[in-house]
Design a protein around this motif. Structure first.
Motif, mmCIF file in Angstrom:
data_model
loop_
_atom_site.group_PDB
_atom_site.id
_atom_site.type_symbol
_atom_site.label_atom_id
_atom_site.label_comp_id
_atom_site.label_asym_id
_atom_site.label_seq_id
_atom_site.Cartn_x
_atom_site.Cartn_y
_atom_site.Cartn_z
ATOM 1 N N ALA A 1 55.665 62.450 118.187
ATOM 2 C CA ALA A 1 55.754 61.997 119.570
ATOM 3 C C ALA A 1 56.333 63.098 120.452
ATOM 4 O O ALA A 1 55.894 63.307 121.582
ATOM 5 C CB ALA A 1 56.613 60.738 119.647
ATOM 6 N N SER B 1 53.737 65.608 121.244
ATOM 7 C CA SER B 1 52.757 65.037 122.153
ATOM 8 C C SER B 1 53.314 64.942 123.565
ATOM 9 O O SER B 1 52.589 65.085 124.547
ATOM 10 C CB SER B 1 52.372 63.645 121.648
ATOM 11 O OG SER B 1 51.569 62.989 122.567
ATOM 12 N N ALA B 2 54.628 64.700 123.662
ATOM 13 C CA ALA B 2 55.235 64.487 124.975
ATOM 14 C C ALA B 2 55.613 65.780 125.672
ATOM 15 O O ALA B 2 55.800 65.808 126.881
ATOM 16 C CB ALA B 2 56.477 63.612 124.825
ATOM 17 N N CYS B 3 55.722 66.871 124.916
ATOM 18 C CA CYS B 3 56.261 68.095 125.512
ATOM 19 C C CYS B 3 55.233 68.764 126.416
ATOM 20 O O CYS B 3 54.108 69.016 126.005
ATOM 21 C CB CYS B 3 56.685 69.072 124.433
ATOM 22 S SG CYS B 3 57.443 70.540 125.143
ATOM 23 N N MET C 1 62.916 60.892 125.053
ATOM 24 C CA MET C 1 62.425 59.591 125.501
ATOM 25 C C MET C 1 61.326 59.099 124.566
ATOM 26 O O MET C 1 61.229 57.919 124.254
ATOM 27 C CB MET C 1 61.846 59.696 126.913
ATOM 28 C CG MET C 1 62.838 59.990 127.991
ATOM 29 S SD MET C 1 63.901 58.578 128.325
ATOM 30 C CE MET C 1 62.800 57.528 129.272
ATOM 31 N N ALA C 2 60.479 60.041 124.148
ATOM 32 C CA ALA C 2 59.286 59.660 123.395
ATOM 33 C C ALA C 2 59.591 59.321 121.942
ATOM 34 O O ALA C 2 58.905 58.504 121.343
ATOM 35 C CB ALA C 2 58.265 60.782 123.461
ATOM 36 N N CYS C 3 60.610 59.958 121.371
ATOM 37 C CA CYS C 3 60.847 59.808 119.930
ATOM 38 C C CYS C 3 61.192 58.360 119.576
ATOM 39 O O CYS C 3 62.190 57.819 120.042
ATOM 40 C CB CYS C 3 61.977 60.720 119.462
ATOM 41 S SG CYS C 3 62.306 60.525 117.699
ATOM 42 N N PRO C 4 60.368 57.716 118.742
ATOM 43 C CA PRO C 4 60.633 56.319 118.400
ATOM 44 C C PRO C 4 61.829 56.160 117.474
ATOM 45 O O PRO C 4 62.342 55.071 117.308
ATOM 46 C CB PRO C 4 59.349 55.876 117.700
ATOM 47 C CG PRO C 4 58.743 57.120 117.181
ATOM 48 C CD PRO C 4 59.140 58.231 118.108
ATOM 49 N N LEU D 1 57.795 49.229 114.771
ATOM 50 C CA LEU D 1 57.276 50.404 115.480
ATOM 51 C C LEU D 1 55.749 50.437 115.514
ATOM 52 O O LEU D 1 55.153 51.086 116.357
ATOM 53 C CB LEU D 1 57.789 51.687 114.817
ATOM 54 C CG LEU D 1 59.296 51.894 114.903
ATOM 55 C CD1 LEU D 1 59.690 53.158 114.155
ATOM 56 C CD2 LEU D 1 59.747 51.996 116.349
ATOM 57 N N ALA E 1 51.953 58.448 118.385
ATOM 58 C CA ALA E 1 52.262 58.683 119.795
ATOM 59 C C ALA E 1 51.070 59.261 120.565
ATOM 60 O O ALA E 1 50.770 58.802 121.668
ATOM 61 C CB ALA E 1 53.481 59.582 119.905
ATOM 62 N N LEU F 1 48.811 56.611 121.581
ATOM 63 C CA LEU F 1 49.324 55.704 122.609
ATOM 64 C C LEU F 1 49.019 56.219 124.017
ATOM 65 O O LEU F 1 48.881 55.451 124.952
ATOM 66 C CB LEU F 1 50.842 55.539 122.451
ATOM 67 C CG LEU F 1 51.305 54.697 121.268
ATOM 68 C CD1 LEU F 1 52.803 54.845 121.065
ATOM 69 C CD2 LEU F 1 50.967 53.240 121.501
ATOM 70 N N THR F 2 48.964 57.539 124.152
ATOM 71 C CA THR F 2 48.763 58.091 125.492
ATOM 72 C C THR F 2 47.332 58.571 125.713
ATOM 73 O O THR F 2 46.989 58.957 126.828
ATOM 74 C CB THR F 2 49.720 59.275 125.725
ATOM 75 O OG1 THR F 2 49.616 60.182 124.638
ATOM 76 C CG2 THR F 2 51.150 58.792 125.847
ATOM 77 N N ALA G 1 45.418 56.870 128.683
ATOM 78 C CA ALA G 1 45.823 57.284 130.029
ATOM 79 C C ALA G 1 45.323 58.697 130.326
ATOM 80 O O ALA G 1 44.882 59.001 131.434
ATOM 81 C CB ALA G 1 47.344 57.214 130.155
ATOM 82 N N LEU G 2 45.385 59.568 129.314
ATOM 83 C CA LEU G 2 44.921 60.944 129.521
ATOM 84 C C LEU G 2 43.416 60.984 129.756
ATOM 85 O O LEU G 2 42.910 61.835 130.490
ATOM 86 C CB LEU G 2 45.282 61.806 128.311
ATOM 87 C CG LEU G 2 46.764 62.165 128.199
ATOM 88 C CD1 LEU G 2 47.052 62.770 126.841
ATOM 89 C CD2 LEU G 2 47.174 63.137 129.302
#
Lengths: 352, 558, 387, 51
Positions: free
Chosen positions: A116, A119-121, A149-152, A252, A257, A260-261, A264-265
């Motif tokens: 995650a 993926s979030a960075c 924030m992203a790390c579950p 979870l 991750a 999940l996005t 939207a992308l």
């Protein structure tokens, strides 16, 4: 006129809604199994005795600052801890209801198969390496903390007291040390006196984990935590008590991750592709509508005037007069109102 | 002006929304809380047999009512009708006569009594109109503990002078044990054919086709026979058993019963055996096809097992522990193939299944869970098949000079004759744990695995072995199964042949995570796992596993 | 003129602003010498506080008036709202500029903020999408706003060149706004395990976008009302004459958009089958938000525009703005990390609140500086009828 | 309600959403009619005023 515009607006909103969902579900029928030779660590909670040797080894291997209390002080286990910028791994003690003895659980980065954090960075500071580890590059990090924030699993920690060069800190699975030949296995694994940690290829580790469950069905919960959680992790867990009893989230899900996005992308280019054309079209229509309306109005006035000029002259004049007067009145009213407001404003200002 | 009513309307909507939000919250917050144990609370939902219940079942506190009735100077007949001189367990009726009749039976009688009581100015139950006071879904549910009728309790009844035999016999078995006699149309004592109540009285009443009567459920039978008998004794001022719900089904009461059982046992010394013509010893053997044997066919089967019935009787609380369906011998239903009566559980499974306490192996395994045994026998880890030499422990090898145990011969033998066959084998059994000579057991073992950090560890090897042996003293089961030298050693020296000089740990355990043997621990983990695992299982407090420096290791002198 | 300026220098607002600026300066020094720990309550479990929840999420949402107004006027041809465009664009421009300004406090190494765009783009991140769009949109807004500045400076040629780009910039602005307004919601898509199910939804991006339009319309009304008093003397007759029309029209639009937002919220609830969560404390809070700050303002806007009740509309605008702020707070702070024990939950420190107030005050001061000098509330006499 | 397959879950959720969709469309029409109801009156009024 208004109705037509409303309908146009509704149409646009509808299109937006439709776009928002469809690509999200059409994320593509692709599936990835991760690097074929990725390593993994198996943590067996039934073997862990809570000696904190792994914590000590991690601290030594990663040259982290010395803790406030020494590693052989087991009073530390009285409180629940999490990973910090100064401790990549911690062991917590739990007393599950009905269990005879306390159960220990080690926390560190789980090295997700599809991380995650990576993926979030937004500067690609995180990298999933072929050996299974997820590592961080401080030289590009902006310090936005979206990874945290992203790390579950709530793993990455941040150097909050660094004013200008804060880093995100987390376990590296000893990737640099193993790469350089300094170690053959992660520091914590080597230090464990009970082999509560097993290091090997993820595929083999999974087999070992399942073999243990099969060999000792009464001893283990029939689940290898991390096999599928959040798309799978390279740190796997066995436990004799339900995982949620030892502070591990069981809700979870198995979606990674990036998945999940991805929806939207997927919408992003669609907005750029569809919006300008659609908006341009609406602009053209509304412009033409305006023109037509103007002409229609002019035409209507012209015909009306022509048709009724003879017998309606007087009436028209009267009406015009009335309209004029109304307009004047309203302007006067407005001006008066404005003046009054200005006056009162001025007064207030003076008063202040 | 026009805006006013609209605004008002919006305001009302808002208020409504706010109220509903809080109502929803209130609804969510309302969880049923755990209540104290109530062994006397019965759920009355008889009406459910006639369709969906309109109102929730009634939680009825029985003891509370029987106390109140007693106080009012009435007896059980205030609520229970008599039939053939016996009280019906049903309320104010003998038979359920349909939904309407049931409803009025309860409503009329309950409410009438409550009303009367209230009229007298006494504390009374809910009145007409207070439906939810009885039909209360949130009322605490009753928790009735099962009442176990153990062998000791059985003895307290069979040995009691107050309980006389109805037929004037010396033994009073007939007072409780009965069979339905079709000809006489009543229950009679069938001497020598007694069994536990549950063999016939099942969870639910059952129409018996051959007898043509309805056999009462266990619940009905137990309440009828136990409670009514206790009551009649009490009426005669003879000390007797419980009559209230809590007296049998409450935690406190069960503890008291257990204590009394213990006292009774102490008084009598050894518990007298039941008089049911059971054997002292028997031989358990597979069923054989007699016709085939007669034609000279050879039998290939496990060797028969001599069985010490008497000892096992003493080790169990009830006969039902093994004889779960009847007091017949195991092999009657459990044949090699299994029968319909045995639910096709084969003899092998019936004797060896680990999941049940009824099988030999399953029951013996629970003994291994005791701390003194658990160090070696980590109970939960038992999935490995036992080794062949273990089988021979029960399936006796033929011994010269002793009668042969032949399945074919046994299949025609009477149980009394089996005793004479079994006893020589049983008395020849070695019942004491054995170990190698003291000198052959190393006194100390020095472990030098972590010499870079610690001084060598000193393992008090002989002390450990002797302690294990001491733990098995006076234990027939342990003694029997450890009677060969070297068996005890295998607790630690596993996976290698039994030997006076087993290979060192390091000969198998080297570096961890070998690609070929990924599941085999390295030497460090092998030691720690073995020592700590055993200490933990045996509940040995010291040394503390995490106290490296003061436990087994000493910091290395520099 | 000079005496007047001197006289108004020590107004209560100016004194307040001065104090806030001093505190802001102190906190700035603390932040850049002691790190985030010195001024914030942030920790490893709660990496984002009000500097993201308020300064970024609310800042961007509240600045949505820019693209909604310019789209209404230039694309949908609602010319009668023309006078509302410039204040809205200016507010948006300042809003975004302040968002970026505030981010310098929050991120660890602010000078690296261009990294994701110019050095090493992490295109899988929705934050990258937000960053890129905010960067581009800020540029667009700067150009759009520059018309006013160029008029003020008297650069006619350049001004007419930029003015010709209006339609293009507007469309570009709508595209960028659509993207990053929704992406701010999409930021939370990656953390379904941390955000309460009532607020987490795959529809989060659309929810953020639609609510941004609603709050954009409301901000034009709200901010117009606020500006009316102090800057009345700066407003020309057209602005004043159109003002009520703008309010009524926007109220009607906002009512529909809010209804749309409500619909999306309810559908999201149904799509994830989350009804059961309504029956809990969280459910009550959620209903409080969507009934009190979405459904109610939608209804009040409808009543207000139907009854031409300007006062009601203005109050409703305030309610809507507050509602969207509440929503952003709920998503980013209240319902985020809802499963953590209360001792590990986040509450802002006074330093964080101080910096946020500081940023807002800086915004107001710059706004005041600009509207008192440049043609925002009135049309420059030289460019009348030039549109 | 407990679900054991994704299909069951979707079936349940989508049923609810389709019903919601209908209600929402009706609601929109209602709201739109409510908001614009006075438009006709005003036009009529202003028309009358002119005469």
């Amino acid at each position: 006129m208004r109705r037509r515009k409303f309908l146009a607006l509704m149409g646009v909103a509808g299109a937006g809604l439709a776009l928002g969902k469809t690509p999200a579900q059409a994320a593509g029928n692709v599936h990835f199994e991760g690097y074929p030779d990725a390593k993994a660590v198996l943590f067996d909670a039934t073997r862990c005795i809570g000696c904190r040797k792994c914590e000590a080894a991690c601290n030594k291997v990663n040259k982290l600052p010395a803790p406030a209390k020494p590693f052989d002080d087991l009073k530390v286990l009285d409180g629940e801890r999490r990973t910090t910028a100064k401790a990549y791994t911690v062991v917590n003690r739990y007393q599950p209801a009905g269990a005879a003895a306390p159960v220990f659980r080690k926390l560190q980065c789980n090295h997700c198969q599809e991380p995650a954090c990576a993926s979030a960075c937004f500067v690609r500071a995180f990298k999933k390496n072929p050996d299974g580890s997820v590592t961080y590059d401080a030289s590009v990090c902006v310090g936005c903390r979206y990874c945290m924030m992203a790390c579950p699993f709530n793993v990455p920690a941040y150097e909050y007291d660094e004013p200008l060069t804060p880093r995100v800190m987390k376990c590296t699975m000893c990737h640099p040390q193993i790469e350089s030949g300094e170690l053959t296995m992660p520091g914590c694994v080597g230090a464990c006196p009970k082999e509560a940690l097993v290091y090997g290829k993820r595929k083999d580790i999974l087999k070992i984990a399942h073999a243990r469950i099969e060999a000792f069905p009464g001893r283990y919960v029939d689940h290898v935590y991390g096999e599928s959680e959040m798309g799978g992790t390279n740190w796997l867990y066995l436990s004799g008590v339900p995982f949620k009893e030892i502070g591990m989230r069981e809700d979870l899900g198995v979606t990674s991750a990036p998945e999940l996005t991805s929806g939207a992308l997927a919408v992003v280019p669609m907005v750029a592709a569809v919006w300008p054309a659609l908006l341009g079209g609406i602009w053209a229509i509304s412009k033409r509508n305006g023109k037509v309306a103007d002409e229609e109005r002019k035409e209507a006035v012209k015909t009306a005037v022509a048709a009724n000029q003879a017998d309606n002259d007087a009436k028209l004049a009267k009406a015009k007069e009335q309209a004029e007067k109304d307009k004047k009145d309203s302007i006067e009213r407005e001006v008066k109102k404005a003046l009054e407001e200005a006056a009162s404003a001025a007064k207030e200002e003076e008063g202040a | 002006m026009k805006a006013r009513p609209l605004l008002k309307w919006a305001g009302i909507l808002c208020a409504f929304a706010a109220v509903s939000v809080f109502c929803i919250e209130a609804g969510g917050a309302n969880e049923t809380k755990g209540s104290a144990e109530r062994p006397d609370v019965i759920r009355i939902e008889t009406m459910a047999a006639y369709g969906k219940l309109e109102l929730p079942p009634v939680a009825f506190p029985h003891d509370k009512h029987s106390d109140a009735v007693k106080k009012a100077g009435k007896d059980c007949t205030a609520c229970h009708k008599e039939e053939n001189g016996k009280l019906s367990l049903k309320f104010m009726r003998v038979k359920d006569g349909g939904a309407a009749a049931l409803k009025s039976a309860y409503h009329d009688n309950c409410l009438a009594c409550h009303k009367q009581t209230a009229a007298k100015g006494q504390k009374a139950g809910p009145q007409d109109g207070e439906c939810r006071a009885c039909h209360n879904p949130k009322a605490p549910a009753g928790t009735q503990l099962d009442m176990g009728f153990t062998n000791v309790l059985h003895y307290r009844h069979s040995g009691s002078k107050d309980i006389a035999s109805p037929s004037g016999d010396k033994d009073n078995c007939g007072r409780c044990h009965h069979e339905y006699d079709k000809a006489a149309k009543k229950t009679l004592w069938a001497k020598g054919k007694e069994g536990t109540c549950r063999y016939c009285h099942l969870d639910a009443p059952k129409q018996d086709q051959t007898l043509g009567v309805e056999v009462k459920s266990f619940r009905q039978a137990a309440h009828n026979d136990c409670v009514l008998c206790h009551q009649s004794m009490e009426a005669k001022k003879i000390a007797s058993g419980p009559v209230r719900c809590a007296g049998c089904h409450g935690t406190e009461a069960q503890k008291a019963i257990k204590d009394n059982n213990k006292k009774a046992l102490e008084k009598v010394g050894e518990l007298p055996r039941m008089k049911r013509n059971q054997p002292d010893a028997a031989v358990i053997s597979v069923n054989v096809d007699k016709a085939a044997v007669a034609e000279g066919a050879k039998i290939y089967a496990m060797r028969p097992v001599p069985f010490d019935h008497k000892t096992h009787e003493q080790q169990n609380d009830t006969c039902r522990a093994c004889h779960h369906k009847s007091l017949d011998s195991c092999t009657k239903c459990h044949t090699t193939q299994g029968t319909k009566d045995s639910n096709f559980v084969t003899l092998e499974q019936a004797m060896h299944r680990m999941e049940t306490q009824r099988s030999c192996a399953g029951c013996h395994q629970t003994r291994q869970a005791e701390p003194k045994c658990a160090g070696c026998h980590k109970a939960s880890d038992k999935v490995k098949k036992p080794e062949p030499q273990t089988c021979a422990k029960c399936h006796a090898e033929p011994v010269a000079g002793m009668p042969a145990l032949d399945p074919a011969a046994l299949s025609t033998m009477k149980i009394e004759e089996e005793k004479t066959l079994a006893e020589p084998y049983l008395s020849a059994r070695k019942m004491e744990a054995q170990i190698y000579a003291q000198d052959d057991i190393p006194e100390k073992v020095m472990i030098k695995g972590l010499v870079d950090e610690y001084e060598p560890s000193e393992l008090p090897h002989r002390k450990i072995v002797m302690t294990l042996l001491k733990n098995m003293k006076d234990d027939k089961l342990a003694g029997f199964f450890h009677s060969d030298q070297g068996t005890v050693c295998r607790g630690c020296h596993h996976n290698s042949p039994v030997s006076k000089t087993p290979p060192s740990c390091a000969s198998c355990h080297a570096k961890p995570f070998s690609a070929k043997e990924p599941a085999r621990p390295g030497l460090k983990a092998a030691y720690h796992d073995q020592c700590m695992g055993c200490h933990k299982a045996m509940k040995l407090e010291k040394p503390v596993a995490t106290d490296c420096n003061n436990g087994c290791h000493k910091p290395r002198k520099k | 003129m000079t005496s007047e300026t001197k006289k108004t220098l020590f107004t209560p607002f100016n004194i307040f602003a001065g104090i806030v600026l001093l505190i802001g300066a102190y906190l700035t020094v603390m932040r850049f010498t002691g790190g985030l720990a010195a001024v914030t309550n942030l920790d490893d479990n709660n990496p984002w506080g009000i500097w993201i929840g308020f300064d970024l999420l609310c800042g961007v949402a509240l600045a949505a008036g820019g693209f909604t107004t310019s789209a209404a006027v230039y694309i949908f041809g609602m010319k009668k709202y023309h006078s509302a465009v410039r204040p809205a664009i200016l507010t948006a421009f300042l809003g975004y500029a302040l968002v970026v300004f505030a981010l310098h406090y929050d991120v660890g190494r602010p000078w690296r903020l261009p990294y994701p765009i110019f050095l090493q783009p992490g295109t899988t991140s929705l934050l990258y999408e937000v960053g890129l769009c905010v960067f581009l949109y800020l540029t667009v807004l700067a150009i759009e706003y520059s018309v006013a500045a160029l008029e003020w400076l008297g650069l006619k040629k350049l001004r007419s060149l930029v003015h010709k780009l209006t339609l293009l910039l507007t469309i570009f602005g709508v595209v960028l706004s659509t993207l990053h307004q929704s992406s701010l919601g999409a930021l939370y898509l990656i953390a379904p395990s941390k955000l309460h199910p009532l607020w987490y939804s795959t529809y989060l991006p659309i929810q953020f976008f639609v609510s941004a339009i609603a709050v954009g319309l409301s901000m034009v009304i709200f901010e117009g009302t606020l500006s009316h008093k102090p800057f009345h003397h700066k407003m020309d007759a057209t602005f004043l004459a159109e003002h009520d029309g703008v309010i009524l029209g926007f109220a009607r639009g906002a009512s529909m958009v809010l209804a749309c937002y409500l619909a999306i919220k309810i559908i999201a609830l149904g799509a994830d089958n989350n009804w059961k969560y309504l029956v809990s404390g969280w459910g009550a809070w959620y209903l409080f938000e969507i009934l009190g700050f979405v459904a109610l303002p939608s209804l009040l806007y409808a009543i207000g525009s139907r009854e031409r009740n300007i006062k009601l509309i203005k109050w409703t605008a305030a309610l809507t703005v507050f509602g969207v702020v509440l929503n952003r707070f709920n998503v980013s702070l209240v319902a985020f990390n809802w499963q953590l024990p209360s001792a590990q939950r986040y509450f802002p420190s006074w330093g964080e609140i101080g910096v946020s107030v500081f940023v807002v005050v800086v915004g107001i001061l710059v706004f005041r500086f600009i509207v008192t000098r440049m043609p925002i509330f009135y049309e420059h006499p030289e460019y009348k009828d030039a549109h | 309600m407990e679900f054991y397959t994704y299909h069951d879950f979707m079936l349940n959720a989508k049923n609810a959403v389709y019903i919601l969709m209908g209600l929402i469309v009706l609601g929109f029409v209602g709201l739109w009619r409510f908001v614009t109801a006075r438009d006709a009156d005003h036009e009529a009024e202003s028309h009358e005023e002119h005469h």
